[in-house]
Design an enzyme around this catalytic site. Structure first.
Site, PDB file in Angstrom:
ATOM      1  N   ASP A  17      -1.424  -2.813  17.257  1.00 52.94           N
ATOM      2  CA  ASP A  17      -2.143  -3.961  16.710  1.00 52.94           C
ATOM      3  C   ASP A  17      -2.470  -4.971  17.805  1.00 52.94           C
ATOM      4  O   ASP A  17      -1.704  -5.128  18.750  1.00 52.94           O
ATOM      5  CB  ASP A  17      -1.263  -4.605  15.624  1.00 52.94           C
ATOM      6  CG  ASP A  17      -2.055  -5.501  14.690  1.00 52.94           C
ATOM      7  OD1 ASP A  17      -3.293  -5.540  14.800  1.00 52.94           O
ATOM      8  OD2 ASP A  17      -1.417  -6.168  13.853  1.00 52.94           O
ATOM      9  N   ASN A  19      -5.772  -5.427  19.314  1.00 50.16           N
ATOM     10  CA  ASN A  19      -6.901  -5.152  20.218  1.00 50.16           C
ATOM     11  C   ASN A  19      -7.947  -6.268  20.161  1.00 50.16           C
ATOM     12  O   ASN A  19      -8.473  -6.695  21.190  1.00 50.16           O
ATOM     13  CB  ASN A  19      -7.607  -3.849  19.823  1.00 50.16           C
ATOM     14  CG  ASN A  19      -6.748  -2.625  20.009  1.00 50.16           C
ATOM     15  OD1 ASN A  19      -5.715  -2.692  20.674  1.00 50.16           O
ATOM     16  ND2 ASN A  19      -7.160  -1.509  19.435  1.00 50.16           N
ATOM     17  N   ARG A  21      -7.653  -9.466  19.149  1.00 49.72           N
ATOM     18  CA  ARG A  21      -7.201 -10.750  19.713  1.00 49.72           C
ATOM     19  C   ARG A  21      -7.106 -10.685  21.235  1.00 49.72           C
ATOM     20  O   ARG A  21      -7.419 -11.638  21.939  1.00 49.72           O
ATOM     21  CB  ARG A  21      -5.842 -11.144  19.102  1.00 49.72           C
ATOM     22  CG  ARG A  21      -5.988 -11.772  17.724  1.00 49.72           C
ATOM     23  CD  ARG A  21      -4.681 -11.800  16.989  1.00 49.72           C
ATOM     24  NE  ARG A  21      -4.350 -10.478  16.479  1.00 49.72           N
ATOM     25  CZ  ARG A  21      -3.157 -10.128  16.017  1.00 49.72           C
ATOM     26  NH1 ARG A  21      -2.169 -10.999  16.042  1.00 49.72           N
ATOM     27  NH2 ARG A  21      -2.946  -8.923  15.558  1.00 49.72           N
ATOM     28  N   ARG A  30     -14.812  -7.263  20.331  1.00 45.46           N
ATOM     29  CA  ARG A  30     -13.666  -6.486  19.835  1.00 45.46           C
ATOM     30  C   ARG A  30     -13.678  -5.053  20.378  1.00 45.46           C
ATOM     31  O   ARG A  30     -12.633  -4.464  20.622  1.00 45.46           O
ATOM     32  CB  ARG A  30     -13.680  -6.476  18.299  1.00 45.46           C
ATOM     33  CG  ARG A  30     -13.486  -7.859  17.700  1.00 45.46           C
ATOM     34  CD  ARG A  30     -13.559  -7.824  16.172  1.00 45.46           C
ATOM     35  NE  ARG A  30     -12.532  -6.976  15.599  1.00 45.46           N
ATOM     36  CZ  ARG A  30     -11.268  -7.343  15.416  1.00 45.46           C
ATOM     37  NH1 ARG A  30     -10.887  -8.566  15.733  1.00 45.46           N
ATOM     38  NH2 ARG A  30     -10.391  -6.517  14.897  1.00 45.46           N
ATOM     39  N   HIS A  34     -10.739  -2.461  21.763  1.00 43.33           N
ATOM     40  CA  HIS A  34     -10.422  -1.116  21.270  1.00 43.33           C
ATOM     41  C   HIS A  34     -10.445  -0.096  22.407  1.00 43.33           C
ATOM     42  O   HIS A  34      -9.621   0.814  22.465  1.00 43.33           O
ATOM     43  CB  HIS A  34     -11.392  -0.709  20.160  1.00 43.33           C
ATOM     44  CG  HIS A  34     -11.230  -1.523  18.902  1.00 43.33           C
ATOM     45  ND1 HIS A  34      -9.994  -1.825  18.376  1.00 43.33           N
ATOM     46  CD2 HIS A  34     -12.133  -2.108  18.076  1.00 43.33           C
ATOM     47  CE1 HIS A  34     -10.147  -2.553  17.271  1.00 43.33           C
ATOM     48  NE2 HIS A  34     -11.437  -2.747  17.078  1.00 43.33           N
ATOM     49  N   THR A  63      -6.681   3.143   5.756  1.00 38.76           N
ATOM     50  CA  THR A  63      -7.704   3.236   4.698  1.00 38.76           C
ATOM     51  C   THR A  63      -8.429   1.884   4.601  1.00 38.76           C
ATOM     52  O   THR A  63      -9.626   1.835   4.367  1.00 38.76           O
ATOM     53  CB  THR A  63      -7.045   3.595   3.341  1.00 38.76           C
ATOM     54  OG1 THR A  63      -5.841   2.847   3.199  1.00 38.76           O
ATOM     55  CG2 THR A  63      -6.695   5.063   3.263  1.00 38.76           C
ATOM     56  N   ASN A  65      -9.115  -0.152   6.999  1.00 41.00           N
ATOM     57  CA  ASN A  65      -9.997  -0.408   8.148  1.00 41.00           C
ATOM     58  C   ASN A  65     -11.458  -0.073   7.856  1.00 41.00           C
ATOM     59  O   ASN A  65     -12.363  -0.562   8.539  1.00 41.00           O
ATOM     60  CB  ASN A  65      -9.533   0.349   9.400  1.00 41.00           C
ATOM     61  CG  ASN A  65      -8.289  -0.243  10.042  1.00 41.00           C
ATOM     62  OD1 ASN A  65      -7.560   0.438  10.752  1.00 41.00           O
ATOM     63  ND2 ASN A  65      -8.028  -1.529   9.797  1.00 41.00           N
ATOM     64  N   ARG A 185       5.794  -2.365  16.224  1.00 40.47           N
ATOM     65  CA  ARG A 185       4.509  -2.999  15.919  1.00 40.47           C
ATOM     66  C   ARG A 185       4.232  -4.048  16.975  1.00 40.47           C
ATOM     67  O   ARG A 185       5.065  -4.913  17.256  1.00 40.47           O
ATOM     68  CB  ARG A 185       4.499  -3.656  14.542  1.00 40.47           C
ATOM     69  CG  ARG A 185       3.127  -4.265  14.236  1.00 40.47           C
ATOM     70  CD  ARG A 185       2.949  -4.719  12.819  1.00 40.47           C
ATOM     71  NE  ARG A 185       1.533  -5.042  12.581  1.00 40.47           N
ATOM     72  CZ  ARG A 185       0.935  -4.970  11.415  1.00 40.47           C
ATOM     73  NH1 ARG A 185       1.607  -4.606  10.355  1.00 40.47           N
ATOM     74  NH2 ARG A 185      -0.349  -5.281  11.290  1.00 40.47           N
ATOM     75  N   ARG A 191       5.057  -6.867   9.738  1.00 42.59           N
ATOM     76  CA  ARG A 191       4.862  -6.098   8.491  1.00 42.59           C
ATOM     77  C   ARG A 191       4.716  -4.621   8.822  1.00 42.59           C
ATOM     78  O   ARG A 191       4.373  -4.274   9.953  1.00 42.59           O
ATOM     79  CB  ARG A 191       3.534  -6.449   7.806  1.00 42.59           C
ATOM     80  CG  ARG A 191       3.155  -7.826   7.591  1.00 42.59           C
ATOM     81  CD  ARG A 191       1.821  -7.861   6.826  1.00 42.59           C
ATOM     82  NE  ARG A 191       0.700  -7.770   7.738  1.00 42.59           N
ATOM     83  CZ  ARG A 191       0.256  -8.769   8.478  1.00 42.59           C
ATOM     84  NH1 ARG A 191       0.841  -9.953   8.414  1.00 42.59           N
ATOM     85  NH2 ARG A 191      -0.773  -8.607   9.284  1.00 42.59           N
TER      86      ARG A 191
HETATM   87  C1  FPP Z   1      -5.567  -2.962  15.690  1.00 38.17           C
HETATM   88  O1  FPP Z   1      -6.159  -3.989  16.407  1.00 38.17           O
HETATM   89  C2  FPP Z   1      -6.061  -1.709  16.093  1.00 38.17           C
HETATM   90  C3  FPP Z   1      -6.841  -0.884  15.342  1.00 38.17           C
HETATM   91  C4  FPP Z   1      -7.342  -1.202  14.007  1.00 38.17           C
HETATM   92  C5  FPP Z   1      -7.267   0.387  15.862  1.00 38.17           C
HETATM   93  C6  FPP Z   1      -6.349   1.051  16.842  1.00 38.17           C
HETATM   94  C7  FPP Z   1      -7.208   1.901  17.616  1.00 38.17           C
HETATM   95  C8  FPP Z   1      -7.105   2.242  18.907  1.00 38.17           C
HETATM   96  C9  FPP Z   1      -5.991   1.889  19.783  1.00 38.17           C
HETATM   97  C10 FPP Z   1      -8.177   3.020  19.544  1.00 38.17           C
HETATM   98  C11 FPP Z   1      -8.723   4.188  18.782  1.00 38.17           C
HETATM   99  C12 FPP Z   1      -7.751   5.239  18.544  1.00 38.17           C
HETATM  100  C13 FPP Z   1      -7.811   6.496  19.013  1.00 38.17           C
HETATM  101  C14 FPP Z   1      -6.797   7.483  18.554  1.00 38.17           C
HETATM  102  C15 FPP Z   1      -8.807   6.948  19.988  1.00 38.17           C
HETATM  103  P1  FPP Z   1      -7.015  -5.032  15.618  1.00 38.17           P
HETATM  104  O2  FPP Z   1      -8.425  -4.678  15.790  1.00 38.17           O
HETATM  105  O3  FPP Z   1      -6.559  -5.094  14.205  1.00 38.17           O
HETATM  106  O4  FPP Z   1      -6.663  -6.309  16.392  1.00 38.17           O
HETATM  107  P2  FPP Z   1      -6.600  -7.779  15.807  1.00 38.17           P
HETATM  108  O5  FPP Z   1      -5.525  -7.769  14.773  1.00 38.17           O
HETATM  109  O6  FPP Z   1      -6.241  -8.573  17.012  1.00 38.17           O
HETATM  110  O7  FPP Z   1      -7.939  -8.108  15.265  1.00 38.17           O
END
Ligand code: FPP
Length: 237
Positions: A17, A19, A21, A30, A34, A63, A65, A185, A191
């Site tokens: 979690d 990416n 931020r 964003r 990722h 799901t 996302n 996490r 959570r």
């Molecule tokens: C959470 O960060 C991350 C995700 C929803 C996706 C995780 C995906 C990857 C690490 C890359 C893709 C995966 C593969 C297997 C190639 P967030 O976007 O929810 O961050 P935030 O909470 O800061 O907005």
């Protein structure tokens, strides 16, 4: 840490979690976060393999996302396909088997095909199992398990007394695998967000404020040090 350390968890679950931020902190989109997240994942897979961890489950796409902007969902899918195409050879050479857990058919056909190809090509690899949770939700996983048990019961293959905890475990995506010993996490959220709810019954939980792209192998070692100090009683004394 080395393979000789038999206190190591056999199965680690990771909620990757932060990416978005991480990218925002640098004034970047964003998608930039990722992409950095995939790089972090690559390093962590390698490190887990080197340590001798047998099972790693990463939460890559829930799901929920699918509710993100179509732009962001598209980026995540492209990154996934790119990863499954470009990294597969190395992954196989490192003895890592890819097992996607979740509703593969929820993805567009070319993405689903790429997922199935990676699973098929790496199926003989036995050093480490990498479960990638995609279009995954633990409640949906339980619904699927209950439906399959109900069908067997309705058709006379199972009686009421055959239904026990072990049977339910066998109907989950992680069938045949040990439950996670440690769930990590990143990004400071405290959570489980519908991740491995049944399997996590006795998992040790580790939360770190570090955003996923900054979760280096050294950060994983810190999580393992913390895990090592825990006394696991599984409800006993
Ligand atoms: C959470 O960060 C991350 C995700 C929803 C996706 C995780 C995906 C990857 C690490 C890359 C893709 C995966 C593969 C297997 C190639 P967030 O976007 O929810 O961050 P935030 O909470 O800061 O907005």
């Amino acid at each position: 840490m080395s393979q000789a350390d038999n206190w190591l968890p056999r199965h680690i679950g990771i909620i990757m979690d932060g990416n978005g931020r991480w990218a925002a902190q640098q004034g970047k989109p964003r998608s930039f976060g990722h992409r950095a997240g995939v790089n972090a994942l690559r390093e962590i897979i390698k490190h887990c393999g080197d340590l001798g961890i047998e099972y790693v489950t990463v939460y890559a796409f829930s799901t929920e996302n699918f509710k993100r902007s179509s732009d962001e969902v598209g980026t995540l899918m492209s990154l996934l396909v790119e990863f499954l195409k470009n990294d597969l050879e190395t992954i196989i050479q490192n003895g890592v088997r890819i097992n996607v857990i979740g509703d593969i058919d929820a993805f567009p056909a070319p993405v689903a095909a790429q997922i199935r190809r990676a699973m098929q090509k790496s199926r003989e690899c036995g050093r480490m199992m990498l479960n990638i949770a995609l279009a995954y939700g633990a409640r949906a996983e339980l619904v699927r398990a209950v439906k399959s048990i109900a069908l067997d019961a309705a058709e006379g293959r199972l009686g009421q007394d055959d239904i026990n905890e072990q049977l339910i475990s066998q109907r989950l995506y992680t069938e045949g695998q040990p439950d996670p010993d440690l769930i990590i996490r990143t990004s400071g959220e405290l959570r489980l967000s519908n991740f491995l709810l049944y399997q996590a019954a006795y998992a040790e939980l580790y939360f770190t404020p570090v955003f996923w792209p900054d979760f280096t192998p050294a950060e994983l070692d810190l999580a393992l040090e913390s895990y090592k100090k825990r006394s696991r009683r599984f409800g006993g004394v």
